[in-house]
Design a protein around this motif. Sequence first.
Motif, PDB file in Angstrom:
ATOM      1  N   ILE A 214     -18.047 -28.282  76.287  1.00  6.12           N
ATOM      2  CA  ILE A 214     -18.609 -27.043  76.824  1.00  6.12           C
ATOM      3  C   ILE A 214     -17.779 -25.911  76.222  1.00  6.12           C
ATOM      4  CG2 ILE A 214     -19.055 -25.694  78.899  1.00  6.12           C
ATOM      5  CD1 ILE A 214     -19.175 -28.458  80.389  1.00  6.12           C
ATOM      6  N   GLY A 215     -18.410 -25.110  75.370  1.00  5.82           N
ATOM      7  CA  GLY A 215     -17.693 -24.075  74.642  1.00  5.82           C
ATOM      8  C   GLY A 215     -18.141 -22.671  75.020  1.00  5.82           C
ATOM      9  N   PHE A 216     -17.269 -21.722  74.700  1.00  4.71           N
ATOM     10  CA  PHE A 216     -17.505 -20.310  75.012  1.00  4.71           C
ATOM     11  C   PHE A 216     -17.184 -19.498  73.758  1.00  4.71           C
ATOM     12  CE2 PHE A 216     -16.751 -22.594  78.801  1.00  4.71           C
ATOM     13  CZ  PHE A 216     -17.552 -22.015  79.763  1.00  4.71           C
ATOM     14  N   GLY A 217     -18.141 -18.656  73.337  1.00 11.07           N
ATOM     15  CA  GLY A 217     -17.956 -17.882  72.119  1.00 11.07           C
ATOM     16  C   GLY A 217     -18.012 -18.800  70.899  1.00 11.07           C
ATOM     17  N   SER A 218     -17.959 -18.206  69.718  1.00 13.42           N
ATOM     18  CA  SER A 218     -17.942 -19.011  68.495  1.00 13.42           C
ATOM     19  C   SER A 218     -17.374 -18.206  67.337  1.00 13.42           C
ATOM     20  CB  SER A 218     -19.350 -19.504  68.148  1.00 13.42           C
ATOM     21  OG  SER A 218     -20.174 -18.421  67.771  1.00 13.42           O
ATOM     22  N   TYR A 219     -16.952 -18.934  66.323  1.00 12.64           N
ATOM     23  CA  TYR A 219     -16.501 -18.312  65.087  1.00 12.64           C
ATOM     24  C   TYR A 219     -16.802 -19.244  63.927  1.00 12.64           C
ATOM     25  CZ  TYR A 219     -12.351 -21.339  65.255  1.00 12.64           C
ATOM     26  OH  TYR A 219     -11.518 -22.424  65.296  1.00 12.64           O
ATOM     27  N   HIS A 220     -16.844 -18.667  62.743  1.00 10.29           N
ATOM     28  CA  HIS A 220     -17.091 -19.433  61.528  1.00 10.29           C
ATOM     29  C   HIS A 220     -15.771 -19.610  60.797  1.00 10.29           C
ATOM     30  CE1 HIS A 220     -19.647 -21.099  58.405  1.00 10.29           C
ATOM     31  NE2 HIS A 220     -18.869 -20.484  57.530  1.00 10.29           N
ATOM     32  N   TYR A 221     -15.523 -20.814  60.290  1.00 12.20           N
ATOM     33  CA  TYR A 221     -14.304 -21.066  59.522  1.00 12.20           C
ATOM     34  C   TYR A 221     -14.663 -21.620  58.153  1.00 12.20           C
ATOM     35  CZ  TYR A 221     -15.081 -25.932  60.898  1.00 12.20           C
ATOM     36  OH  TYR A 221     -15.636 -27.163  61.094  1.00 12.20           O
ATOM     37  N   LYS A 222     -13.761 -21.410  57.216  1.00  6.23           N
ATOM     38  CA  LYS A 222     -13.922 -21.969  55.873  1.00  6.23           C
ATOM     39  C   LYS A 222     -12.542 -22.284  55.334  1.00  6.23           C
ATOM     40  CE  LYS A 222     -16.113 -21.347  51.430  1.00  6.23           C
ATOM     41  NZ  LYS A 222     -17.051 -20.555  50.629  1.00  6.23           N
ATOM     42  N   TYR A 223     -12.346 -23.554  54.977  1.00  4.59           N
ATOM     43  CA  TYR A 223     -11.067 -24.002  54.447  1.00  4.59           C
ATOM     44  C   TYR A 223     -11.030 -23.847  52.927  1.00  4.59           C
ATOM     45  CZ  TYR A 223     -10.486 -26.253  59.015  1.00  4.59           C
ATOM     46  OH  TYR A 223     -10.378 -26.505  60.348  1.00  4.59           O
TER      47      TYR A 223
ATOM     48  N   SER B 103     -10.032 -32.386  78.855  1.00  3.72           N
ATOM     49  CA  SER B 103      -9.399 -31.788  77.681  1.00  3.72           C
ATOM     50  C   SER B 103      -9.828 -30.332  77.605  1.00  3.72           C
ATOM     51  CB  SER B 103      -9.839 -32.510  76.406  1.00  3.72           C
ATOM     52  OG  SER B 103      -9.448 -33.865  76.440  1.00  3.72           O
ATOM     53  N   VAL B 104      -8.846 -29.445  77.528  1.00  7.64           N
ATOM     54  CA  VAL B 104      -9.107 -28.007  77.433  1.00  7.64           C
ATOM     55  C   VAL B 104      -8.713 -27.565  76.032  1.00  7.64           C
ATOM     56  CG1 VAL B 104      -8.544 -25.728  78.360  1.00  7.64           C
ATOM     57  CG2 VAL B 104      -8.662 -27.703  79.903  1.00  7.64           C
ATOM     58  N   TYR B 105      -9.674 -26.987  75.299  1.00  4.74           N
ATOM     59  CA  TYR B 105      -9.454 -26.596  73.911  1.00  4.74           C
ATOM     60  C   TYR B 105      -9.160 -25.102  73.831  1.00  4.74           C
ATOM     61  CZ  TYR B 105     -11.669 -31.095  73.469  1.00  4.74           C
ATOM     62  OH  TYR B 105     -11.968 -32.428  73.616  1.00  4.74           O
ATOM     63  N   LEU B 106      -7.955 -24.781  73.400  1.00  3.18           N
ATOM     64  CA  LEU B 106      -7.510 -23.399  73.283  1.00  3.18           C
ATOM     65  C   LEU B 106      -7.055 -23.147  71.856  1.00  3.18           C
ATOM     66  CD1 LEU B 106      -5.533 -23.258  76.643  1.00  3.18           C
ATOM     67  CD2 LEU B 106      -7.839 -22.417  76.221  1.00  3.18           C
ATOM     68  N   THR B 107      -6.634 -21.946  71.564  1.00 10.39           N
ATOM     69  CA  THR B 107      -6.193 -21.578  70.231  1.00 10.39           C
ATOM     70  C   THR B 107      -4.873 -22.253  69.897  1.00 10.39           C
ATOM     71  OG1 THR B 107      -7.289 -19.459  70.548  1.00 10.39           O
ATOM     72  CG2 THR B 107      -5.697 -19.597  68.749  1.00 10.39           C
ATOM     73  N   ALA B 108      -4.818 -22.881  68.735  1.00  8.44           N
ATOM     74  CA  ALA B 108      -3.594 -23.553  68.293  1.00  8.44           C
ATOM     75  C   ALA B 108      -2.432 -22.566  68.322  1.00  8.44           C
ATOM     76  CB  ALA B 108      -3.771 -24.117  66.890  1.00  8.44           C
ATOM     77  N   GLY B 109      -1.310 -22.997  68.836  1.00  6.84           N
ATOM     78  CA  GLY B 109      -0.129 -22.155  68.948  1.00  6.84           C
ATOM     79  C   GLY B 109       0.005 -21.526  70.320  1.00  6.84           C
ATOM     80  N   VAL B 110      -1.109 -21.186  70.942  1.00  6.25           N
ATOM     81  CA  VAL B 110      -1.070 -20.544  72.254  1.00  6.25           C
ATOM     82  C   VAL B 110      -0.570 -21.526  73.299  1.00  6.25           C
ATOM     83  CG1 VAL B 110      -2.449 -19.483  74.080  1.00  6.25           C
ATOM     84  CG2 VAL B 110      -2.895 -18.918  71.702  1.00  6.25           C
ATOM     85  N   VAL B 111      -1.137 -22.709  73.286  1.00  6.31           N
ATOM     86  CA  VAL B 111      -0.751 -23.722  74.272  1.00  6.31           C
ATOM     87  C   VAL B 111       0.731 -24.031  74.159  1.00  6.31           C
ATOM     88  CG1 VAL B 111      -1.066 -26.116  74.985  1.00  6.31           C
ATOM     89  CG2 VAL B 111      -3.040 -24.752  74.342  1.00  6.31           C
ATOM     90  N   GLU B 112       1.182 -24.269  72.948  1.00  7.05           N
ATOM     91  CA  GLU B 112       2.572 -24.646  72.728  1.00  7.05           C
ATOM     92  C   GLU B 112       3.545 -23.556  73.174  1.00  7.05           C
ATOM     93  OE1 GLU B 112       0.117 -24.748  70.579  1.00  7.05           O
ATOM     94  OE2 GLU B 112      -0.016 -26.743  69.730  1.00  7.05           O
ATOM     95  N   SER B 113       3.229 -22.303  72.869  1.00 11.00           N
ATOM     96  CA  SER B 113       4.168 -21.232  73.192  1.00 11.00           C
ATOM     97  C   SER B 113       4.039 -20.749  74.633  1.00 11.00           C
ATOM     98  CB  SER B 113       3.998 -20.057  72.228  1.00 11.00           C
ATOM     99  OG  SER B 113       2.710 -19.503  72.369  1.00 11.00           O
TER     100      SER B 113
ATOM    101  N   ILE C 158     -10.167 -14.374  68.885  1.00  9.65           N
ATOM    102  CA  ILE C 158     -10.980 -13.267  68.391  1.00  9.65           C
ATOM    103  C   ILE C 158     -10.209 -12.471  67.333  1.00  9.65           C
ATOM    104  CG2 ILE C 158     -12.019 -11.041  69.042  1.00  9.65           C
ATOM    105  CD1 ILE C 158     -12.792 -12.407  71.720  1.00  9.65           C
ATOM    106  N   GLN C 159      -8.913 -12.223  67.565  1.00  9.15           N
ATOM    107  CA  GLN C 159      -8.103 -11.508  66.580  1.00  9.15           C
ATOM    108  C   GLN C 159      -8.015 -12.293  65.271  1.00  9.15           C
ATOM    109  OE1 GLN C 159      -4.344 -10.955  68.557  1.00  9.15           O
ATOM    110  NE2 GLN C 159      -5.135  -9.364  69.911  1.00  9.15           N
ATOM    111  N   ARG C 160      -7.854 -13.585  65.355  1.00 11.88           N
ATOM    112  CA  ARG C 160      -7.708 -14.431  64.157  1.00 11.88           C
ATOM    113  C   ARG C 160      -9.012 -14.608  63.405  1.00 11.88           C
ATOM    114  NH1 ARG C 160      -4.119 -19.624  66.155  1.00 11.88           N
ATOM    115  NH2 ARG C 160      -2.228 -18.468  66.575  1.00 11.88           N
TER     116      ARG C 160
ATOM    117  N   GLY D 289     -12.330 -13.174  64.336  1.00  6.00           N
ATOM    118  CA  GLY D 289     -13.440 -12.239  64.510  1.00  6.00           C
ATOM    119  C   GLY D 289     -14.353 -12.711  65.614  1.00  6.00           C
ATOM    120  N   GLY D 290     -15.060 -13.765  65.362  1.00 11.04           N
ATOM    121  CA  GLY D 290     -15.891 -14.368  66.398  1.00 11.04           C
ATOM    122  C   GLY D 290     -17.239 -13.720  66.549  1.00 11.04           C
ATOM    123  N   LYS D 291     -18.134 -14.484  67.107  1.00  7.12           N
ATOM    124  CA  LYS D 291     -19.483 -14.017  67.423  1.00  7.12           C
ATOM    125  C   LYS D 291     -19.533 -13.809  68.924  1.00  7.12           C
ATOM    126  CE  LYS D 291     -21.328 -17.061  63.889  1.00  7.12           C
ATOM    127  NZ  LYS D 291     -22.071 -18.300  63.691  1.00  7.12           N
ATOM    128  N   GLN D 292     -19.806 -12.610  69.334  1.00  9.25           N
ATOM    129  CA  GLN D 292     -19.863 -12.315  70.777  1.00  9.25           C
ATOM    130  C   GLN D 292     -21.269 -12.350  71.292  1.00  9.25           C
ATOM    131  OE1 GLN D 292     -16.961 -12.118  72.583  1.00  9.25           O
ATOM    132  NE2 GLN D 292     -16.177 -12.750  70.635  1.00  9.25           N
TER     133      GLN D 292
END
Length: 141
Positions: free
Chosen positions: A52-61, A82-92, A134-136, A138-141
């Motif tokens: 179950i997700g909220f918001g979206s963004y496009h990525y390209k490696y 399982s709660v999916y958050l932005t990498a780095g946020v959970v750890e810090s 969103i800062q990293r 942009g995201g689709k709102q």
Amino acid sequence: MKEQKTKPTESSVNAFIDTITDETKRNDCYTLVDIFKKATGQEPKMWGTSIIGFGSYHYKYASGHEGDSCMVGFSPRKANISVYLTAGVVESLSKTMDLGKFKNGKGCLYINKLSDINIPVFLELVKKSNEIAIQRHGGKQ
């Protein structure tokens, strides 16, 4: 190129949650939907068959692989939620916040039940994670 497996669908979030047989987990998931909606200002959407997700963004490696992902989300798994958050946020942030009982991985929190965690702190963690995503990206709102 291989097609992305986990992508947004038109499946009903409520119908998915209603299939959860464990009453506590099912009720926790409805509460999580409310928390994530409040934290993100977004409506929930099914991503694949179980996220179950909220918001979206496009990525390209650099490899050329690209796709879409939800900004934040969660999935009720057999062992935990399982709660999916932005990498780095959970750890810090989870180390400095009085979140309660949880386990974490890279960009994930694993909680057994919502009564194990501090809900106001969790709400702030989801808000912060969404803002950083969103800062990293942009995201689709």
